[in-house]
Design a protein around this motif. Sequence first.
Motif, PDB file in Angstrom:
ATOM      1  N   GLU A  53      22.652   7.801  -9.221  1.00 52.51           N
ATOM      2  CA  GLU A  53      21.985   8.633  -8.225  1.00 52.51           C
ATOM      3  C   GLU A  53      20.868   7.882  -7.511  1.00 52.51           C
ATOM      4  O   GLU A  53      20.277   6.961  -8.071  1.00 52.51           O
ATOM      5  CB  GLU A  53      21.371   9.879  -8.888  1.00 52.51           C
ATOM      6  CG  GLU A  53      22.383  10.807  -9.497  1.00 52.51           C
ATOM      7  CD  GLU A  53      21.746  11.931 -10.289  1.00 52.51           C
ATOM      8  OE1 GLU A  53      22.250  13.058 -10.164  1.00 52.51           O
ATOM      9  OE2 GLU A  53      20.772  11.692 -11.033  1.00 52.51           O
ATOM     10  N   PRO A  76      24.087  11.724  -5.365  1.00 51.17           N
ATOM     11  CA  PRO A  76      24.907  10.683  -5.981  1.00 51.17           C
ATOM     12  C   PRO A  76      24.973   9.464  -5.056  1.00 51.17           C
ATOM     13  O   PRO A  76      24.953   9.627  -3.824  1.00 51.17           O
ATOM     14  CB  PRO A  76      26.296  11.317  -6.107  1.00 51.17           C
ATOM     15  CG  PRO A  76      26.138  12.754  -5.803  1.00 51.17           C
ATOM     16  CD  PRO A  76      24.849  12.925  -5.067  1.00 51.17           C
ATOM     17  N   SER A 100      16.218  11.706 -11.993  1.00 52.49           N
ATOM     18  CA  SER A 100      17.469  11.111 -11.521  1.00 52.49           C
ATOM     19  C   SER A 100      18.013  10.141 -12.560  1.00 52.49           C
ATOM     20  O   SER A 100      17.284   9.667 -13.426  1.00 52.49           O
ATOM     21  CB  SER A 100      17.239  10.358 -10.204  1.00 52.49           C
ATOM     22  OG  SER A 100      16.453   9.203 -10.430  1.00 52.49           O
ATOM     23  N   GLY A 120      24.072  17.391  -4.209  1.00 54.90           N
ATOM     24  CA  GLY A 120      22.964  16.744  -4.894  1.00 54.90           C
ATOM     25  C   GLY A 120      22.135  17.746  -5.672  1.00 54.90           C
ATOM     26  O   GLY A 120      22.576  18.856  -5.958  1.00 54.90           O
TER      27      GLY A 120
END
Length: 84
Positions: free
Chosen positions: A73, A10, A68, A40
């Motif tokens: 992110e 993130p 992602s 993550g």
Amino acid sequence: MARVVVEVMPKPEILDPQGKAISGGMSRLGFTGFGEVRQGKRFELEVDGEVTEEVLAQAREAAEKLLSNPVIENVVAVRAVEEA
């Protein structure tokens, strides 16, 4: 067989409730000396053949476009991992 590992986290400005829950759990279980925890995602992409620069470039593109969410992110790593 070779693999490409993609790690996504993130963005720093995004709240991470899972990381906060993990941090609280670590304290309650006696794991001390750690600061903030961020959670993550890790993806392992199996590669047919060798991991070349072209394969890594394709993995980076897939990481940015599919693996992602660029709004919240960052892709932090795309690397080759050779199987032992």
